[in-house]
Design an enzyme around this catalytic site. Structure first.
Site, mmCIF file in Angstrom:
data_model
loop_
_atom_site.group_PDB
_atom_site.id
_atom_site.type_symbol
_atom_site.label_atom_id
_atom_site.label_comp_id
_atom_site.label_asym_id
_atom_site.label_seq_id
_atom_site.Cartn_x
_atom_site.Cartn_y
_atom_site.Cartn_z
ATOM 1 N N HIS A 152 40.945 37.834 46.120
ATOM 2 C CA HIS A 152 40.207 37.991 44.559
ATOM 3 C C HIS A 152 39.478 37.271 44.326
ATOM 4 C CE1 HIS A 152 42.831 41.814 46.034
ATOM 5 N NE2 HIS A 152 41.652 42.607 45.682
ATOM 6 N N LYS A 156 39.932 39.601 38.390
ATOM 7 C CA LYS A 156 40.468 40.499 38.202
ATOM 8 C C LYS A 156 41.888 40.563 37.436
ATOM 9 C CE LYS A 156 43.193 43.369 41.703
ATOM 10 N NZ LYS A 156 42.683 44.204 41.472
HETATM 11 N N1 LIG Z 1 40.729 50.500 44.116
HETATM 12 C C1 LIG Z 1 40.097 50.259 44.728
HETATM 13 O O1 LIG Z 1 39.152 50.679 46.012
HETATM 14 C C2 LIG Z 1 39.349 49.345 44.128
HETATM 15 C C3 LIG Z 1 40.142 48.837 42.756
HETATM 16 N N2 LIG Z 1 39.371 48.172 41.617
HETATM 17 C C4 LIG Z 1 40.045 48.536 40.601
HETATM 18 O O2 LIG Z 1 39.243 48.667 39.658
HETATM 19 C C5 LIG Z 1 39.268 48.442 38.547
HETATM 20 C C6 LIG Z 1 37.808 47.925 38.210
HETATM 21 O O3 LIG Z 1 37.469 47.011 38.550
HETATM 22 P P1 LIG Z 1 36.469 46.416 38.899
HETATM 23 O O4 LIG Z 1 34.351 46.783 38.192
HETATM 24 O O5 LIG Z 1 35.874 45.271 39.336
HETATM 25 O O6 LIG Z 1 35.600 45.872 36.772
HETATM 26 P P2 LIG Z 1 34.641 45.609 36.044
HETATM 27 O O7 LIG Z 1 35.191 43.936 34.732
HETATM 28 O O8 LIG Z 1 33.612 45.485 36.867
HETATM 29 O O9 LIG Z 1 34.722 46.719 34.771
HETATM 30 C C7 LIG Z 1 35.454 47.845 34.518
HETATM 31 C C8 LIG Z 1 34.507 48.572 33.691
HETATM 32 O O10 LIG Z 1 35.492 49.179 32.520
HETATM 33 C C9 LIG Z 1 35.109 49.308 31.253
HETATM 34 N N3 LIG Z 1 36.961 49.229 30.386
HETATM 35 C C10 LIG Z 1 37.073 49.037 29.574
HETATM 36 N N4 LIG Z 1 38.010 49.801 29.317
HETATM 37 C C11 LIG Z 1 37.171 51.130 28.967
HETATM 38 C C12 LIG Z 1 38.483 52.063 28.306
HETATM 39 N N5 LIG Z 1 38.746 52.082 27.297
HETATM 40 N N6 LIG Z 1 37.231 52.854 28.904
HETATM 41 C C13 LIG Z 1 36.064 52.872 29.549
HETATM 42 N N7 LIG Z 1 35.616 51.951 30.493
HETATM 43 C C14 LIG Z 1 36.777 50.512 30.228
HETATM 44 C C15 LIG Z 1 34.823 47.934 31.049
HETATM 45 O O11 LIG Z 1 34.652 47.271 30.100
HETATM 46 P P3 LIG Z 1 33.861 46.098 28.811
HETATM 47 O O12 LIG Z 1 34.523 45.096 30.076
HETATM 48 O O13 LIG Z 1 32.893 46.313 28.274
HETATM 49 O O14 LIG Z 1 35.693 46.285 27.781
HETATM 50 C C16 LIG Z 1 33.903 47.522 32.241
HETATM 51 O O15 LIG Z 1 32.985 47.842 32.459
HETATM 52 C C17 LIG Z 1 39.804 47.566 38.196
HETATM 53 O O16 LIG Z 1 40.930 47.569 38.340
HETATM 54 C C18 LIG Z 1 40.131 46.922 39.918
HETATM 55 O O17 LIG Z 1 41.475 46.171 40.373
HETATM 56 C C19 LIG Z 1 38.054 47.867 42.227
HETATM 57 C C20 LIG Z 1 37.685 47.690 43.517
HETATM 58 C C21 LIG Z 1 37.808 48.739 44.335
HETATM 59 O O1 LIG Z 2 40.011 44.005 41.388
HETATM 60 C C1 LIG Z 2 39.552 44.457 42.436
HETATM 61 O O2 LIG Z 2 38.314 43.746 42.903
HETATM 62 C C2 LIG Z 2 40.260 45.240 43.587
HETATM 63 N N1 LIG Z 2 40.890 45.747 43.435
HETATM 64 C C3 LIG Z 2 42.176 46.889 44.301
HETATM 65 C C4 LIG Z 2 43.047 46.081 44.305
HETATM 66 O O3 LIG Z 2 43.772 45.297 43.321
HETATM 67 O O4 LIG Z 2 43.816 46.123 45.520
HETATM 68 C C5 LIG Z 2 41.242 46.665 45.019
HETATM 69 C C6 LIG Z 2 40.433 45.653 45.941
HETATM 70 O O5 LIG Z 2 41.554 44.659 46.431
HETATM 71 C C7 LIG Z 2 39.342 45.154 44.850
#
Ligand SMILES: NC(=O)C1=CN([C@@H]2O[C@H](COP(=O)(O)OP(=O)(O)OC[C@H]3O[C@@H](n4cnc5c(N)ncnc54)[C@H](OP(=O)(O)O)[C@@H]3O)[C@@H](O)[C@H]2O)C=CC1
Ligand SMILES: O=C(O)C1=N[C@H](C(=O)O)C[C@H](O)C1
Length: 263
Positions: A152, A156
């Site tokens: 990743h 992350k």
């Molecule tokens: N299920 C799936 O298929 C996928 C899952 N993911 C998961 O999704 C999550 C987000 O990933 P990603 O978008 O890459 O991460 P990012 O860091 O780009 O985005 C996370 C966002 O959440 C905000 N945030 C933090 N705390 C809070 C809160 N208490 N309330 C509301 N917003 C908050 C952050 O703001 P700030 O940084 O300003 O605090 C930031 O804007 C991760 O856990 C990742 O593992 C990712 C890709 C695919």
């Molecule tokens: O953090 C990410 O980017 C992603 N998180 C998910 C995971 O923990 O498996 C899904 C995907 O791999 C992207």
């Protein structure tokens, strides 16, 4: 329900996934974005939307805004609190955020059933990743020895990935627990053999330039089998987000993983 819009509160709207989800919702005729939950105020971030309020307090957000679904794409720490708060306010959670333990999922399953609502916790929304997990579970019937390598981007927060843990869980349903490698194997560098789930190693790589990638490598006498998936763009996750939001409206249990609904 099929005749009216599904109202959605989105947490994490400024993030990488949140940005892609806003685009998905804007382009899905029967989805309606009603509010945002963020970690910081609009003044701190500059993020505004003329049409929808931005909240930093989950309880206040769910009390003041009528919604059907709560979509969380934030951080492991935030998502755990947000999910419970949503259920307490009778809102159906769809959680893409990873970092939940098996114990937490078991407890949330009970809470979901107690509330009589659906919850979706989806470690990976990409259909290719769901198939990779299903194929790996199938291969585990024939191979006892397997290692998972997930790669990743270096922003992350959780390791191993939710996808790797879910893959290991699915493999464990088919494979008899086994400590792999040589019985006298010793690490001369801590962590060299990765983390272990039922004796099956998981290795996490974090590098700039990566998005989300996983290889599941099976080994048998004279052969290996590698099942690999690559998300090279976050658009790969959006059809799964749409499916999860639609599905949570009609289930009354906790669904952990899209493979439960993708046949
Ligand atoms: N299920 C799936 O298929 C996928 C899952 N993911 C998961 O999704 C999550 C987000 O990933 P990603 O978008 O890459 O991460 P990012 O860091 O780009 O985005 C996370 C966002 O959440 C905000 N945030 C933090 N705390 C809070 C809160 N208490 N309330 C509301 N917003 C908050 C952050 O703001 P700030 O940084 O300003 O605090 C930031 O804007 C991760 O856990 C990742 O593992 C990712 C890709 C695919
Ligand atoms: O953090 C990410 O980017 C992603 N998180 C998910 C995971 O923990 O498996 C899904 C995907 O791999 C992207």
């Amino acid at each position: 329900m099929a005749n009216r819009d599904i109202r959605i509160i989105l947490a994490g709207p400024r993030g990488k996934m949140g940005t892609a989800a806003r685009d998905l919702i804007a382009h899905t005729a029967h989805f309606q974005l009603v509010a945002y939950l963020d970690s910081k105020t609009t003044d701190e971030t500059g993020f505004t939307d003329e049409e929808r309020p931005v909240y930093t307090d989950a309880a206040r957000c769910f009390s003041e805004v009528e919604t059907d679904v709560f979509l969380d794409l934030t951080t492991p720490e935030a998502a755990k609190i947000n999910l419970e708060t949503a259920l307490d306010h009778h809102v159906r959670p769809v959680i893409g955020t990873t970092g939940f333990t098996d114990e937490e999922i078991a407890r949330l399953r009970d809470k979901t059933e107690e509330k009589g609502l659906g919850t979706m916790i989806v470690p990976n929304f990409a259909i290719g990743a769901v198939l990779m997990m299903k194929f790996s579970q199938m291969a585990a019937r024939y191979f006892d020895d397997v290692e998972i390598i997930e790669r990743h981007h270096d922003n992350k927060l959780d390791a191993p990935s939710g996808t790797a843990l879910k893959t290991a869980d699915l493999i464990s349903e088919e494979r008899v627990a086994k400590n792999q490698g040589h019985p006298n194997e010793a690490e001369t560098l801590d962590g060299a053999r990765g983390g272990q789930v039922d004796g099956m190693p998981i290795h996490s790589v974090r590098l700039p330039g990566l998005v989300a990638h996983q290889e599941v490598i099976f080994g048998g006498s004279g052969q290996t089998l590698t099942i690999r998936h690559d998300s090279i763009d976050r658009g790969s996750f959006m059809p799964g987000v749409k499916l999860a939001v639609e599905t949570v409206m009609s289930v009354k249990t906790l669904v952990y993983g899209l493979e439960q609904i993708v046949e």
